[in-house]
Write a protein that holds these residues in place. Structure first.
Motif, PDB file in Angstrom:
ATOM      1  N   UNK A 172      -6.922  -4.046   2.382  1.00 29.03           N
ATOM      2  CA  UNK A 172      -6.801  -3.037   1.313  1.00 29.03           C
ATOM      3  C   UNK A 172      -6.253  -1.700   1.810  1.00 29.03           C
ATOM      4  N   UNK A 173      -6.619  -1.310   3.022  1.00 27.50           N
ATOM      5  CA  UNK A 173      -6.141  -0.025   3.537  1.00 27.50           C
ATOM      6  C   UNK A 173      -4.630  -0.010   3.743  1.00 27.50           C
ATOM      7  N   UNK A 174      -4.019  -1.174   3.925  1.00 26.94           N
ATOM      8  CA  UNK A 174      -2.569  -1.249   4.103  1.00 26.94           C
ATOM      9  C   UNK A 174      -1.823  -1.186   2.774  1.00 26.94           C
ATOM     10  N   UNK A 175      -2.555  -1.240   1.670  1.00 30.39           N
ATOM     11  CA  UNK A 175      -1.950  -1.216   0.334  1.00 30.39           C
ATOM     12  C   UNK A 175      -2.226   0.098  -0.392  1.00 30.39           C
ATOM     13  N   UNK A 176      -2.785   1.073   0.316  1.00 33.44           N
ATOM     14  CA  UNK A 176      -3.237   2.295  -0.353  1.00 33.44           C
ATOM     15  C   UNK A 176      -2.100   3.068  -1.011  1.00 33.44           C
ATOM     16  N   UNK A 177      -0.919   3.076  -0.388  1.00 38.81           N
ATOM     17  CA  UNK A 177       0.209   3.792  -0.990  1.00 38.81           C
ATOM     18  C   UNK A 177       0.590   3.185  -2.336  1.00 38.81           C
ATOM     19  N   UNK A 178       0.457   1.876  -2.456  1.00 40.95           N
ATOM     20  CA  UNK A 178       0.793   1.209  -3.710  1.00 40.95           C
ATOM     21  C   UNK A 178      -0.349   1.339  -4.719  1.00 40.95           C
TER      22      UNK A 178
END
Length: 650
Positions: A268-274
């Motif tokens: 989830x932390x890798x998708x925060x920008x989206x």
């Protein structure tokens, strides 16, 4: 007992009594002694001071206090800060030298001994973490830098994450009040992530991300929530902009880490920008700090182009198929544009190292072109992505909405004091906006060509001329591109062998299309002859003419280094990745009727074909000598096809 063990035991026995210096008033000799150690390390020589003495000196320097009775407290405090900065830099150097190429084994051994003594027997990392909240921003930053070096070194050597640093960072992320403390924690984590990515430590990277996954989500939820203004109150305004920019750097690294590790694994932390794309877009239109707005837009642009982390040199990106998260961001952009987001964006005058240019006479100030290019690519790429995933009835609706969105972008540019002189043609907008930046220009041209082809496919229209109304005629864009480089084939050759732009992909795709619509191409050439003359369109950006950049000289024989691929295509066949049919009319175009054969060739058309013919000859010569960096067979066929079509229609 081994010799190394006895030496370390001896150093430790000397370290303990010297630790009594910690917390004592500042000693004048500390600064010079620390400086001597630093100079030795910079020279690459082993210091004469023992490891135990060096460890005790470093620890006492970090714990030094201002002497009582000092008449000038500000001066004394400055001396302490200076000593702390030098000491933190020394610690960073001690850790770095252990993995530095070219460092002597003696120096590496000495640095390791000092580092072990410091972290095992003085808990130095705890002392450096305390400096995160120092009022002096330089001290806080150097502390974060030194801590990051040690954390990375420890992960590499023992795969252990220091609990003090982890606890401090998690605590700061769960209570994200803008402060030097929070900034240092975010910067430190960002730096460690960068180091792991550059070193291709994918397994360690995922372990680190997993350790902070929950706290990172909490951090972004609080800082990027609709309630962002109360969280960042006026009492902390000194830290507000810096805190947000540090967060944006962290978000970019998190996004880039997703591609470094491959699309199969995603936290989830890798998708925060989206996930927080709508909040980021709101920040771009509502933040009081202009530099924050600009950073948000530049980040959004890189994410949409799948270039997150590119400026940070984070290594090879393992891009997979178009992911749903990118579409989430594209949808958020298009929804924002439909709600009037562009009209809420604030664009200042262009800034220089000396400040903002002053108005001269009746000329208005030039707008911030970096900001405008970012906005332009965000909108165009979002439209392109939307059309790629829409089909059937939805595709027809999306196509109409896409053209409206593009026209809204051109209207936004007019409001930003961007204007055209001597030509009202809407297709001039891309060249005007992106012409000063090659990579952005090629991305925009590729996106506009894709938008046109998708719209053509969804609407059934075969008339490229009608696309001029929305500035999307690919023939016009290609002609303007060639005019901007003075029809110089050597410049096109430079583009073809460069990895800095997507020119090859755009060029091959356009050549395929022009073969199916030669009549549209010739009409565009004739309009160019009639309306613009030999000098071509003159663009004006609020009083400043946009002139073509000097044409670089391209060597005809380019021998790439062994094993190095200059372009990420095995052959030019691989350029058209979206498989859009652009050749269904090509048979009719290759069999011109008698009326068409009697039509004289325009001067512009002749220059275009001559340029492409020269390019074909040079590429053929290079490929024959095995000097071209990739298989250009398909490209050469397409270039030859242009010459054939010209002859048939002459």
């Amino acid at each position: 007992m081994a010799i190394d063990d006895r030496r370390r035991q001896h150093d430790l026995s000397k370290l303990c009594p010297l630790m009594s210096l910690c917390g004592t008033p500042l000693v004048e000799g500390h600064f010079e002694s620390i400086s001597d150690l630093s100079r030795c390390l910079l020279r690459g020589s082993r210091p004469g001071r023992s490891a135990g003495d060096a460890a005790a000196l470093i620890c006492s320097a970090l714990c030094a206090e201002t002497a009582d009775g000092d008449g000038d407290e500000d001066r004394a405090g400055s001396r302490v800060s200076d000593l702390t900065c030098v000491t933190l830099t020394l610690v960073d150097r001690l850790v770095s030298v252990q993995t530095e190429l070219g460092a002597s084994s003696q120096l590496c051994s000495y640095a390791e001994e000092v580092t072990v003594l410091l972290h095992q027997h003085t808990d130095l990392l705890s002392k450096m973490v305390q400096q995160f909240q120092a009022e002096d921003q330089i001290v806080s930053h150097l502390a974060a830098k030194s801590v990051s070096s040690y954390i990375f070194h420890q992960l590499q050597t023992s795969r252990v994450l220091h609990p003090v640093w982890q606890r401090k960072t998690v605590q700061a992320f769960h209570s994200p009040s803008p402060s030097a403390d929070l900034q240092a924690c975010m910067w430190s984590l960002t730096d460690v992530l960068k180091r792991l990515m550059k070193g291709h430590h994918e397994d360690l990277l995922m372990e680190l991300l997993a350790a902070f996954d929950s706290s990172l989500s909490t951090l972004c939820s609080k800082l990027l929530s609709d309630d962002v203004q109360p969280v960042l109150d006026s009492s902390s305004s000194v830290h507000r902009g810096t805190t947000l920019c540090t967060l944006l750097d962290l978000l970019e690294v998190l996004t880039a880490s997703r591609f470094t590790c491959g699309p199969a694994v995603c936290l989830p932390s890798q998708r925060l920008s989206h996930i927080h794309s709508s909040a980021l877009l709101r920040m771009a239109s509502s933040s009081s700090e202009y530099f924050v707005q600009k950073r948000v837009l530049l980040l959004t642009k890189r994410i949409l182009l799948q270039k997150a982390g590119e400026d940070m040199a984070l290594g090879e990106q393992k891009h997979g198929p178009l992911c749903d998260d990118v579409m989430v961001l594209a949808d958020a952009v298009l929804q924002a544009v439909a709600r009037g987001w562009l009209q809420c964006l604030h664009v200042e005058s262009e800034c220089f190292f000396g400040g903002v240019a002053q108005e001269r006479g009746d000329e208005a100030q030039r707008p911030d072109c970096v900001m405008l290019r970012a906005v332009g690519l965000i909108v165009l790429k979002s439209v392109d992505l939307k059309l790629q995933t829409a089909g059937g009835t939805a595709g027809e609706v999306s196509s109409r909405e896409a053209l409206v969105c593009v026209q809204t972008l051109w209207s936004f540019l007019r409001q930003c004091r961007v204007r055209l002189t001597e030509t009202p043609h809407p297709c001039c907008w891309p060249g005007l906006l992106f012409g000063e930046q090659d990579d952005d220009m090629m991305e925009a041209a590729k996106a506009l060509l894709s938008i046109f082809l998708r719209h053509r496919l969804n609407s059934g229209s075969r008339d490229a001329d009608a696309a001029c109304a929305s500035g999307c005629n690919p023939h016009c864009h290609f002609l303007l591109l060639l005019r901007s480089v003075s029809f110089d084939h050597s410049t096109l050759l430079d583009f073809l062998i460069s990895t800095e732009t997507c020119f090859l992909e755009y060029f091959v795709r356009y050549l395929k299309y022009v073969g199916s619509d030669w009549q549209g191409f010739t009409r565009a050439c004739q309009r160019t002859d009639e309306s613009e003359g030999e000098q071509g369109p003159k663009f004006r950006l609020s009083g400043f003419s946009v002139r073509p950049a000097p044409v670089p000289q391209a060597a005809e024989e380019i021998r790439p280094a062994s094993g190095i691929r200059l372009v990420d295509y095995g052959s030019s066949d691989e350029s058209d990745t979206e498989n859009i049919d652009v050749s269904d009319d090509s048979r009719n175009n290759r069999e011109p009727n008698s009326k068409q054969t009697q039509r004289p060739s325009s001067q512009t058309s002749a220059r275009v074909v001559s340029c492409l013919s020269q390019l074909r000859q040079v590429v053929t010569r290079l490929q024959t000598k095995k000097l071209f960096p990739y298989n250009a067979s398909s490209l050469l066929k397409l270039l030859a096809q242009v010459e054939t079509l010209q002859c048939c229609h002459h």
